[in-house]
Design an enzyme around this catalytic site. Structure first.
Site, mmCIF file in Angstrom:
data_model
loop_
_atom_site.group_PDB
_atom_site.id
_atom_site.type_symbol
_atom_site.label_atom_id
_atom_site.label_comp_id
_atom_site.label_asym_id
_atom_site.label_seq_id
_atom_site.Cartn_x
_atom_site.Cartn_y
_atom_site.Cartn_z
ATOM 1 N N LYS A 183 -18.324 -15.863 -2.627
ATOM 2 C CA LYS A 183 -17.921 -15.947 -4.043
ATOM 3 C C LYS A 183 -17.899 -14.558 -4.698
ATOM 4 O O LYS A 183 -18.394 -13.597 -4.135
ATOM 5 C CB LYS A 183 -18.859 -16.912 -4.791
ATOM 6 C CG LYS A 183 -18.854 -18.330 -4.192
ATOM 7 C CD LYS A 183 -17.567 -19.085 -4.471
ATOM 8 C CE LYS A 183 -17.230 -20.172 -3.487
ATOM 9 N NZ LYS A 183 -17.971 -21.399 -3.502
HETATM 10 C C1 LIG Z 1 -18.108 -22.878 -3.225
HETATM 11 C C2 LIG Z 1 -17.686 -24.054 -3.993
HETATM 12 C C3 LIG Z 1 -18.567 -25.114 -4.267
HETATM 13 C C4 LIG Z 1 -19.910 -25.271 -3.614
HETATM 14 O O1 LIG Z 1 -20.792 -24.242 -3.772
HETATM 15 P P1 LIG Z 1 -21.946 -24.005 -2.685
HETATM 16 O O2 LIG Z 1 -22.755 -22.909 -3.323
HETATM 17 O O3 LIG Z 1 -21.323 -23.604 -1.413
HETATM 18 O O4 LIG Z 1 -22.727 -25.260 -2.574
HETATM 19 C C5 LIG Z 1 -18.130 -26.130 -5.095
HETATM 20 N N1 LIG Z 1 -16.888 -26.131 -5.607
HETATM 21 C C6 LIG Z 1 -16.012 -25.147 -5.348
HETATM 22 C C7 LIG Z 1 -14.648 -25.202 -5.966
HETATM 23 C C8 LIG Z 1 -16.371 -24.084 -4.525
HETATM 24 O O5 LIG Z 1 -15.479 -23.125 -4.261
#
Ligand SMILES: *Cc1c(COP(=O)(O)O)cnc(C)c1O
Length: 367
Positions: A183
């Site tokens: 992210k």
């Molecule tokens: C990454 C992501 C998640 C989940 O986050 P995690 O930290 O991996 O549990 C949920 N929704 C979207 C759109 C994402 O890109």
């Protein structure tokens, strides 16, 4: 070029490493002062009253749905063109996902399709700011107001983006973030819930800490989970937060460079930025369509042979998976079906050099 160009790369520097070492040396390695500090700083970034740090983005979504009172018998409208965690979180609280089609230009949920799907059981909408671009919140707010629905923003990909001058996390009733390694800012695993609603805040805070009443040890208001963030993760995230504007600018600059090169290329459709919003380019996603000389899948393989790691987000719409299909209400999604065969995300992360971007552009245009 000898080295591989990765689709994402966590930007970890000496500052993050030192911050972790300091936490370890202090022996205060679980939730403590640094989590409180990141919650305060993150709420300021978003411009909200409250932020609750969580263990990851999925636990943030689960917490948000719980805090909003969504449960069995309720329907939640969302997009099938997202990461699976968005829809899994709805199943986790025993509610029914209602999957509707997206807008072709922005890849985000289409407000007109939401309107068609509202029923007596609809309780909430989960919007996903896909690839880093906020959805059309004015339109979605109108629908939510008319039908008394709660809006939960899955801002996992859109930290620091804005809509009509307001930041993500402050665009819905509750916002959810992820700080997973890929992210825009990361602490390995981590998440955040944001809100201006005190009642949602209290419920979320209890839920992530075993259901324990705030400030009262071993007194439980109901079921809860252990979804806490640690001070180790918070220390990393505090350093990342200082760089979020710089990261965002670099991503936007990289995206611009691609746009300038691709907008004249037949068969490459560049990402659209809709009015009133900023796009933070968690992903730079093109569509590969006719009359481009080769297919999307072939282009991906060719790029890989040149050391360029592209990715398909997302190759399979979520309504195709058995565990989702069997418990969801699914509307026709011709746009999702089509774009899932055309999308290709190219590396856009802040560590890319100009020459690497140029190399990727040449590799795409050269086909
Ligand atoms: C990454 C992501 C998640 C989940 O986050 P995690 O930290 O991996 O549990 C949920 N929704 C979207 C759109 C994402 O890109």
């Amino acid at each position: 070029m000898g080295n591989k160009i990765n689709i994402s790369e966590p930007q970890i520097e000496e500052k993050e490493i030192k911050a972790v070492v300091n936490v370890l040396k202090s022996r205060n390695i679980v939730q403590g002062e640094l989590v409180a500090k990141i919650e305060e700083k993150f709420s300021k970034l978003c411009g909200v009253e409250y932020a609750i740090a969580t263990s990851n983005g999925t636990s943030a979504l689960h917490t948000a749905l719980f805090a909003a009172g969504v449960g069995e018998g309720d329907e939640v409208i969302t997009t099938p063109f997202t990461f699976v965690a968005t829809v899994n979180s709805i199943l986790m609280v025993g509610a029914t996902p209602v999957l509707v089609d997206i807008d072709e230009g922005t890849f985000n949920i289409n407000p007109r399709e939401i309107e068609k799907a509202v029923s007596k059981k609809t309780k909430a909408i989960i919007t996903v700011d896909l690839y880093g671009q906020p959805v059309d919140y004015s339109e979605i707010r109108k629908i939510a107001k008319k039908h008394k629905l709660i809006i939960i923003e899955d801002a996992a990909q859109s930290v620091n983006a804005s809509y009509k001058g307001k930041k993500t996390g402050n665009l819905a009733d509750i916002g959810c973030f992820s700080f997973y390694a890929t992210k825009n800012i990361t602490c390995g695993e981590g998440g955040m819930v944001t809100t201006n609603n005190k009642n949602f805040y209290i419920k979320a805070k209890e839920f992530i800490n075993h259901g324990q009443r705030i400030g009262k040890n071993y007194d439980y208001v109901g079921i809860g989970y252990n979804y806490r963030m640690t001070d180790i993760a918070a220390a990393i995230l505090l350093e990342q937060l200082k760089k979020v504007d710089m990261f965002t600018k670099k991503r936007q600059k990289n995206a611009n460079r691609y746009n300038n090169a691709f907008f004249r290329t037949n068969g490459i459709i560049i990402p659209e930025i809709a009015p009133n919003r900023t796009h933070v380019f968690h992903q730079y996603t093109i569509r590969v369509a006719q009359p481009f000389p080769i297919t999307r899948d072939r282009l991906k393989v060719l790029l890989e042979s040149k050391g360029i790691m592209s990715r398909i987000y997302y190759p399979i719409p979520l309504y195709r998976f058995f565990h989702i299909k069997k418990d969801s209400r699914i509307f026709d999604c011709p746009v999702t079906d089509r774009v899932s065969r055309e999308v290709l995300s190219l590396p856009v992360h802040p560590a890319l050099s100009k020459s690497e971007i140029d190399y990727i552009i040449d590799a795409v245009i050269g086909q």
